[in-house]
Design an enzyme around this catalytic site. Structure first.
Site, mmCIF file in Angstrom:
data_model
loop_
_atom_site.group_PDB
_atom_site.id
_atom_site.type_symbol
_atom_site.label_atom_id
_atom_site.label_comp_id
_atom_site.label_asym_id
_atom_site.label_seq_id
_atom_site.Cartn_x
_atom_site.Cartn_y
_atom_site.Cartn_z
ATOM 1 N N GLU A 291 0.813 -1.223 0.000
ATOM 2 C CA GLU A 291 0.000 0.000 0.000
ATOM 3 C C GLU A 291 0.842 1.266 0.000
ATOM 4 O OE1 GLU A 291 -3.522 -1.632 2.932
ATOM 5 O OE2 GLU A 291 -1.766 -0.680 3.781
ATOM 6 N N PRO A 292 1.583 1.534 -1.048
ATOM 7 C CA PRO A 292 2.349 2.782 -1.068
ATOM 8 C C PRO A 292 1.433 3.989 -1.247
ATOM 9 C CG PRO A 292 2.479 1.698 -3.202
ATOM 10 C CD PRO A 292 1.731 0.762 -2.293
ATOM 11 N N ARG A 331 2.665 19.971 7.687
ATOM 12 C CA ARG A 331 3.542 18.874 8.115
ATOM 13 C C ARG A 331 4.723 19.315 8.975
ATOM 14 N NH1 ARG A 331 6.125 15.955 4.895
ATOM 15 N NH2 ARG A 331 6.031 14.018 6.074
ATOM 16 N N CYS A 362 -2.051 32.958 11.495
ATOM 17 C CA CYS A 362 -1.777 33.579 12.779
ATOM 18 C C CYS A 362 -1.431 32.550 13.843
ATOM 19 C CB CYS A 362 -2.944 34.453 13.184
ATOM 20 S SG CYS A 362 -2.948 35.953 12.219
HETATM 21 C C1 PLP Z 1 -0.688 5.689 5.761
HETATM 22 C C2 PLP Z 1 -0.847 4.273 5.400
HETATM 23 C C3 PLP Z 1 -0.271 3.780 4.228
HETATM 24 C C4 PLP Z 1 0.595 4.607 3.338
HETATM 25 O O1 PLP Z 1 1.756 5.021 3.951
HETATM 26 P P1 PLP Z 1 2.905 5.764 3.100
HETATM 27 O O2 PLP Z 1 3.927 6.064 4.093
HETATM 28 O O3 PLP Z 1 2.277 6.971 2.513
HETATM 29 O O4 PLP Z 1 3.335 4.793 2.054
HETATM 30 C C5 PLP Z 1 -0.504 2.463 3.908
HETATM 31 N N1 PLP Z 1 -1.268 1.657 4.697
HETATM 32 C C6 PLP Z 1 -1.835 2.108 5.831
HETATM 33 C C7 PLP Z 1 -2.667 1.204 6.635
HETATM 34 C C8 PLP Z 1 -1.637 3.418 6.219
HETATM 35 O O5 PLP Z 1 -2.193 3.856 7.358
#
Ligand code: PLP
Length: 432
Positions: A291-292, A331, A362
């Site tokens: 899951e990138p 961030r 502000c």
């Molecule tokens: C945030 C998240 C991601 C993605 O993380 P990256 O650091 O953006 O790759 C993938 N899986 C889950 C469950 C997340 O919470």
């Protein structure tokens, strides 16, 4: 010289992004402005997809983690690249469904999905829930029962690895709101419960060990732990779960010192560990999901600002103010995230000045970056902040009633708006 291959300097000494002059983008669309490279995003999608095809023989799927950058157009792009997505809310799901994203390729995450979100997702036939609490099973099951379907679910496991920084801790990390604990037996109990429900199909396990990770070892450790648990499940229940989701967290380059390794290298190395471990454990190699989020969009976005007032406090610091701030990029304020930047209309000059980039909100904490090397700046110059493609637009707000900036996408040297900028009227739209 720059943190992304999409950045360069043209003959006029202007910064270009994805082949387009950023100064002319700022003139055309105004500032602040998010600029994203569709070419770069597609290239990243393909690098991940090809790596899964190559190292897992196609027995896997890349899910783009929507929370990094969510709008209709990114879902259209990701869909056309053949990826799936993960969503973490009804709102992200609604956005994906609005462009007919294939529901079976949607994975629904979250530690506190509401009953309404669950119902909405089941009714729309999302491919899989990543379950994060034992009580969630019951709610999904009854929603699935009402629809007369069997709902795929996986369980989010805490593999006991925390890899949020350059160093990772191999034990502990039980102090997290996400996932089921392995050590206490909580995870095994959740597996057994899930298997009992008539309208649920437990199809696998999930873990996500952190973000902005630069080494492959934490991913390898996590994979081993998860495979060990798959084996334990097989031993105790006789069931071999099909899927293993290894999460996201691949690091990208924000500043010069960030040693991002090509994504395909991580995937190759982890795949070798996965295959060897499956052999040792005598289980089949599961269907692998990753899951990138950041790794797909992070480096493929920049933010353009106009520089306003400059305050040089002798022997203290030089504040360079821009026409945005924590409202479009929270961030640094949230967790001191690092960024690099350049004066877009002077990008060919030496970055000889050290400044603190301040927003216009502000809050004293409204900074984009402290002690940043940029070219000598003047009021009216255009400032480009790099690697803002992830967790900027998606984290933006209307703080101080600032309208959200537009998002422009570049493809083959052509820019187009994919999210309109807000007007003052938009900020008022829900006020009664
Ligand atoms: C945030 C998240 C991601 C993605 O993380 P990256 O650091 O953006 O790759 C993938 N899986 C889950 C469950 C997340 O919470």
């Amino acid at each position: 010289m720059f943190v992304s291959d999409s950045l360069a300097v043209n003959g006029q000494g202007h910064l270009t992004f994805s082949g387009v002059d950023t100064v002319s983008l700022a003139e055309k669309y105004g500032t602040p402005l998010y600029v994203m490279s569709e070419d770069g995003i597609r290239k990243n999608c393909r690098a991940f997809k090809n790596a899964v095809d190559e190292y897992y023989g196609g027995n896997g799927l890349i899910l783009y983690a929507s929370k990094a950058f969510c709008c209709k157009e990114i879902y259209r792009i990701v869909k056309s690249e053949g990826l799936g997505i993960d969503v973490v809310s009804g709102g992200e799901l609604f956005t994906a469904l609005s462009v007919s994203f294939p529901a079976e390729k949607i994975y629904f995450h979250g530690n506190n999905k509401t009953p309404d979100e669950i119902k909405y997702a089941v009714e729309n036939r999302v491919g899989c829930f990543v379950v994060d609490h034992i009580d969630e099973l019951e709610i999904i099951n009854s929603a699935a029962e009402k629809e007369n379907i069997t709902q795929n679910v996986m369980l989010r496991i805490k593999p006991g690895i925390d890899a949020h920084t350059h160093e990772f801790i191999k034990t502990g990390q039980i102090d997290s709101k996400f996932g089921f604990l392995l050590e206490s037996g909580e995870a095994m109990q959740a597996v057994k419960n899930a298997l009992e429900y008539k309208n649920l199909n437990l199809c696998g396990l999930h873990c996500h060990i952190g973000s902005q990770i630069f080494e492959e070892q934490p991913f390898e450790f996590a994979a081993k732990i998860m495979l060990g648990f798959l084996k334990q499940i097989k031993n105790e229940t006789g069931i071999e779960l099909e899927k293993l989701n290894l999460g996201g967290g691949f690091g990208i380059k924000y500043v010069e010192g960030d040693m991002a390794i090509p994504f395909e290298n991580y995937i190759q190395k982890v795949s070798e560990v996965v295959k060897a471990e499956c052999k040792t454990l005598d289980i089949a190699v599961p269907f692998i999901l990753m899951e990138p989020g950041r790794a797909i969009v992070g480096s493929e976005g920049i933010t353009l600002y106009t520089i306003g007032f400059i305050k040089d406090i002798p022997n203290v610091r030089k504040f360079v103010s821009v026409d945005g701030g924590i409202s479009d990029n929270p961030r640094y304020a949230l967790y001191q995230a690092e960024y690099s930047a350049a004066v877009a209309n002077k990008a060919g000059e030496d970055a000889c000045d050290v400044v603190t980039i301040a927003g216009k909100c502000c809050e004293s904490g409204d900074l984009i970056q402290k002690d940043c090397h940029i070219q000598k700046a003047q009021t009216g110059d255009i400032l480009a902040v790099f690697s803002t493609g992830a967790y900027n637009y998606s984290m933006s707000s209307n703080y101080n009633r600032l309208p959200k900036p537009p998002v422009v996408m570049i493809k083959n040297g052509e820019a187009r708006e994919v999210v309109k900028g807000e007007k003052y009227e938009d900020v008022l739209r829900n006020d009664l």
